[in-house]
Design an enzyme around this catalytic site. Structure first.
Site, PDB file in Angstrom:
ATOM      1  N   TYR A 189      17.365  30.179   5.315  1.00  0.00           N
ATOM      2  CA  TYR A 189      16.117  30.867   5.995  1.00  0.00           C
ATOM      3  C   TYR A 189      16.066  31.198   7.614  1.00  0.00           C
ATOM      4  O   TYR A 189      16.543  30.168   8.238  1.00  0.00           O
ATOM      5  CB  TYR A 189      14.773  30.214   5.511  1.00  0.00           C
ATOM      6  CG  TYR A 189      14.453  30.223   4.289  1.00  0.00           C
ATOM      7  CD1 TYR A 189      14.180  31.424   3.627  1.00  0.00           C
ATOM      8  CD2 TYR A 189      14.293  29.143   3.427  1.00  0.00           C
ATOM      9  CE1 TYR A 189      13.626  31.541   2.438  1.00  0.00           C
ATOM     10  CE2 TYR A 189      14.039  29.209   2.205  1.00  0.00           C
ATOM     11  CZ  TYR A 189      13.755  30.384   1.464  1.00  0.00           C
ATOM     12  OH  TYR A 189      13.233  30.542   0.324  1.00  0.00           O
TER      13      TYR A 189
ATOM     14  N   LYS B  93       0.812  -1.087  -0.027  1.00  0.00           N
ATOM     15  CA  LYS B  93      -0.149   0.023   0.017  1.00  0.00           C
ATOM     16  C   LYS B  93       0.982   1.274  -0.054  1.00  0.00           C
ATOM     17  O   LYS B  93       2.251   1.250   0.190  1.00  0.00           O
ATOM     18  CB  LYS B  93      -0.929   0.094   1.263  1.00  0.00           C
ATOM     19  CG  LYS B  93      -0.186   0.038   2.524  1.00  0.00           C
ATOM     20  CD  LYS B  93      -1.369   0.089   3.762  1.00  0.00           C
ATOM     21  CE  LYS B  93      -0.366  -0.026   5.114  1.00  0.00           C
ATOM     22  NZ  LYS B  93      -1.367  -0.117   6.149  1.00  0.00           N
TER      23      LYS B  93
END
Length: 365
Positions: free
Chosen positions: A254, A35
């Site tokens: 940043y 999955k």
């Protein structure tokens, strides 16, 4: 030249990990769980490479149908069952086997007029308290499934909640509860997930359901994948795209979260949270540059990360950078980022090319 970020997939490692499942549970059938796009490795590729498995486990009818369309003929179990009665004709057409875990599903399957009988898995809640019939409801649910004209073979399953911790008594209680409930049902049984397969022999019943261990990550706390004989299937790799000399006190990235403690080389690698690398990975998270460890510094950007290259002053643009995989366990990176290997593998973005090695002609399709 294209962007250097790649997910290198080793078919030999995936087959090896399936062999390790067989070593632990030689008498059991194996439902390989593929999955979430094969845990980020590719749904169809994972199933092709795991062709020696006896069945596959997926989350939805869409995943099951995609496997059928890719040529998979093995049993396919829908681990969450079906979500709406309208899906039942699709399940019948593709021979998909839903887990039946609540009353609404029972009513839907009893009312359905199908061209083909469905094999189903009765899901019992033995302590996970997520989905499944309560123990006192299981016998009645089974009787209704056996009486249902649209149902063929019935098997029974449950799921272990705490098997990753060998010291947790909840797993022993779940195993005992499941065995007691199913003793007289006369059905094939499935309980063991990856952790159960490795650490709880009593949970290895007629079927086992390996997931994360197939992809080479550790299913247990306190035990590394290599210690368990597992090999990493995915190596997430990129390259340095720049190396700069930065001065003491200069801020990197940043927010300027990292300031250089001295004059130092700083590398920039082409990978970021837009590729599935965890944005919350802290400074100090390791990577491999030219096969040797270097540390993440500054914030992870969408497409780039910055690295402390003081231990590798010779590093240059174009040199390879491994984020996890061969030589750097994904479990270690997950722990540094405060998450689990499942999340890192499943979140590798579609824009990252999957490059496959050691694939047979049959697996190439």
């Amino acid at each position: 030249m294209s962007r250097p970020a790649r997910a290198l997939l080793d078919a030999t490692a995936l087959r090896h990990n399936l062999d390790r499942v067989r070593d632990h549970a030689p008498q059991a059938k194996v439902m390989a769980v593929v999955k979430a796009n094969g845990y980020g490795h590719g749904l169809a590729w994972a199933a092709r490479t795991l062709a020696a498995a006896d069945a596959f486990g997926v989350a939805s009818a869409e995943e099951g149908a995609a496997l059928r369309e890719s040529g998979v003929t093995r049993q396919i179990c829908l681990l969450e069952g079906f979500f709406d009665a309208a899906e039942l004709p699709l399940l019948a057409r593709h021979g998909l086997e839903p887990a039946i875990h609540h009353e609404e599903q029972l009513r839907a399957i009893e009312a359905a007029a199908l061209d083909r009988r469905l094999s189903v898995w009765l899901k019992i809640d033995t302590g996970m308290h997520r989905i499944g019939f309560a123990p006192e409801e299981a016998a009645a649910a089974l009787a209704r499934l056996k009486a249902c004209a649209g149902v063929g073979a019935v098997r029974v399953m449950s799921h272990l909640a705490c098997a990753d911790d060998r010291s947790d008594p909840a797993t022993k209680s779940q195993i005992e509860r499941f065995l007691t409930l199913t003793r007289d049902m006369g059905l094939e049984k499935s309980l063991a997930n990856s952790a159960g397969i490795v650490a709880w022999p009593e949970s290895r019943l007629d079927w086992v359901r390996p997931g994360i261990m197939l992809y080479g990550a550790a299913p247990l706390t306190g035990a590394g994948a290599a210690e368990l004989g597992l090999k990493p299937v995915m190596t997430l790799q990129t390259a340095l795209i720049a190396v700069h000399r930065r001065r003491k006190g200069e801020a990197i990235g940043y927010g300027g979260d990292f300031r250089c403690p001295e004059d130092m080389p700083v590398g920039v690698a082409a990978i970021g949270y837009g590729d599935g690398y965890p944005r919350h990975a802290p400074a100090g998270t390791p990577v491999l540059v030219n096969g040797a460890r270097a540390a993440l510094i500054g914030r992870v950007s969408m497409d780039m990360i910055t690295l402390d290259l003081r231990a590798q002053p010779q590093a240059k643009a174009g040199d390879p950078v491994v984020l996890w995989g061969a030589g750097l366990p994904v479990d270690e990176i997950a722990a540094a980022a405060g998450t689990i290997s499942y999340e890192l593998l499943c979140h590798v973005a579609e824009r990252i090319p999957r490059v496959i090695s050691n694939e047979s002609a049959d697996e190439r399709g």
